[in-house]
Scaffold this active site. Structure first.
Site, PDB file in Angstrom:
ATOM      1  CG  HIS A 308      67.559  40.766 113.193  1.00 41.16           C
ATOM      2  ND1 HIS A 308      66.620  39.887 112.702  1.00 41.16           N
ATOM      3  CD2 HIS A 308      68.463  40.956 112.197  1.00 41.16           C
ATOM      4  CE1 HIS A 308      66.945  39.548 111.463  1.00 41.16           C
ATOM      5  NE2 HIS A 308      68.053  40.191 111.137  1.00 41.16           N
ATOM      6  CG  ASP A 364      73.185  45.117 109.312  1.00 42.46           C
ATOM      7  OD1 ASP A 364      73.725  44.669 108.286  1.00 42.46           O
ATOM      8  OD2 ASP A 364      71.978  44.976 109.559  1.00 42.46           O
TER       9      ASP A 364
END
Length: 429
Positions: A308, A364
């Protein structure tokens, strides 16, 4: 005495104030850097640049912390409804029972979309991407409320527009899904709560008025909406703030946010995770082979859903959503893609290559699996992201409109083009 930072530019020393946030986060205020030194800073991608002050969301990427108005994301996801979290983001506190009743009732009053939108909606090309449809529909929605386009609107008018957008987003998104399948629109059923109403408009049929979504699926969807409601100054939120700083109306700013969210590096990442898992599944499910490909510098393949931009530890949302995935699959049946995802996560988290690079599963990685289990096609995943993120965008717009220090956004650049030259007549070139 407050702290200062000393910066030496071309042999001359300058002092700039250090400001400290509520959670101890420090920033060097360089607002006057160019005025004092003639220099600007270069920070490609704004990785270290704070563009605003905000009291909405706190994020600590090193420690894996995400708080909204002081409440941990774990606490909110476990106990709150999405509309409670929405109220918190918009108004700064959790509502009491009377405030919550008024808030939810007002939203229900605005769930219908103007029928005039249907003419434009029906003219969209068959197969056009849902996010393109959504961005266009939200921008067009503002045309039906001309008074709301006035940049000098009252606080009451702003709040009315906020509630209108919150109410109509699920309706428009359900319309997009129905159009994709060639099914008639299912109108809002306001006896249901916000999440169940959306699922009913999406999966219910005109011929099945008694459709009621499974409570486990409603609960999972509620958690997904909470987890995606706001995430500090990400690409789409920054876009909304930049567009809003020009005093553009709320419909235009939210439409701009949807366009930013559309990108595969932002809201489209969960779709790419599913596509990756399907590719591995169709190849025989050999996880080790694909992990090796991800580690090969000469191979373009990337493990989607790992790492991330901000989190350098674990993504706290991923832990919550993984638990929800198991609960959903107990209702819908086990998905072979989940088994591959679990193997992929286990293999990667034991591998020094991923550990050293702090490549942990993010939100995700599991959200797409849940959306798929609920029955949504992949191209609708980012649309589902836009529903809750609209609340975060609106909260940031409320903050921006009330900030007397805010100015129109105007980043600088470092010019690297041709130096000065003279014009040559066309016939002599």
């Amino acid at each position: 005495m407050s702290e200062t930072a000393k910066i030496i530019v071309e042999g001359k020393e300058y002092e700039f104030p250090i400001i400290v946030g509520t959670e101890g986060e420090k920033a060097i205020d360089i607002s006057k850097l160019r005025d004092l030194t003639g220099h600007i800073t270069l920070d490609i991608g704004f990785k270290n640049t704070g563009s605003t002050k905000s009291d909405i969301t706190f994020l600590d990427g090193e420690e894996g912390i995400l708080h909204h108005r002081g409440y941990s994301i774990e606490d909110l996801a476990e106990h709150a409804s999405f509309l409670e979290v929405s109220y918190l983001l918009l108004y700064g506190k959790l509502p009491n029972a009377a405030e919550y009743e008024e808030f939810t009732s007002t939203i229900k009053e605005h769930t219908l979309a103007n029928e005039g939108l249907l003419a434009m909606f029906n003219s969209f090309p068959t197969g056009s991407h849902p996010m393109g449809q959504l961005s266009s529909m939200v921008a067009a929605l503002g045309l039906y409320y001309p008074k709301a386009l006035n940049p000098h609107r009252s606080e009451e008018a702003i709040n009315r527009t906020i509630l209108r957008l919150m109410a109509k987003m699920p309706t428009i998104c359900a319309m997009i899904y129905k159009k994709r399948n060639g099914h008639p629109t299912v109108y809002p059923k306001n006896s249901l709560d916000y999440v169940a109403n959306y699922l009913n408009m999406t999966f219910g049929q005109v011929t099945m008025p008694e459709y009621e979504p499974d409570p486990v699926l409603v609960s999972a969807m509620n958690k997904l909406l909470i987890l995606h409601a706001d995430h500090e100054q990400n690409c789409s939120t920054s876009t909304v703030r930049i567009v809003g700083s020009s005093q553009a109306n709320l419909y235009a700013t939210i439409s701009a946010g949807i366009s930013a969210l559309w990108g595969p590096l932002h809201g489209g990442a969960n779709q790419e995770v599913i596509e990756m898992l399907e590719k591995i599944h169709h190849d025989g499910g050999d996880v080790d082979k694909w992990v090796a490909k991800a580690k090969d510098k000469e191979d373009p393949f990337r493990l989607m859903g790992f790492g991330h931009r901000v989190y350098k530890n674990f993504d706290p949302r991923a832990v919550i959503i993984k638990k929800s995935a198991y609960e959903v699959f107990e209702v819908t049946g086990m998905n072979p893609l989940l088994e591959i995802a679990l193997k992929l996560e286990e293999t990667a988290l034991k591998d020094d290559y991923f550990i050293s690079r702090k490549l942990y599963p993010n939100v995700d990685f599991y959200s797409g699996l849940i959306y798929q289990a609920l029955g949504f096609p992949e191209e609708m995943f980012t649309v589902l992201f836009a529903i809750p993120r609209t609340v975060g965008w609106l909260a940031h717009m409320v903050e921006l409109l009330g900030d007397k220090e805010q100015k129109i956004s105007r980043p600088r650049q470092w010019y690297t083009g041709q130096d000065e030259r003279s014009y040559t007549d066309l016939q002599k070139r």
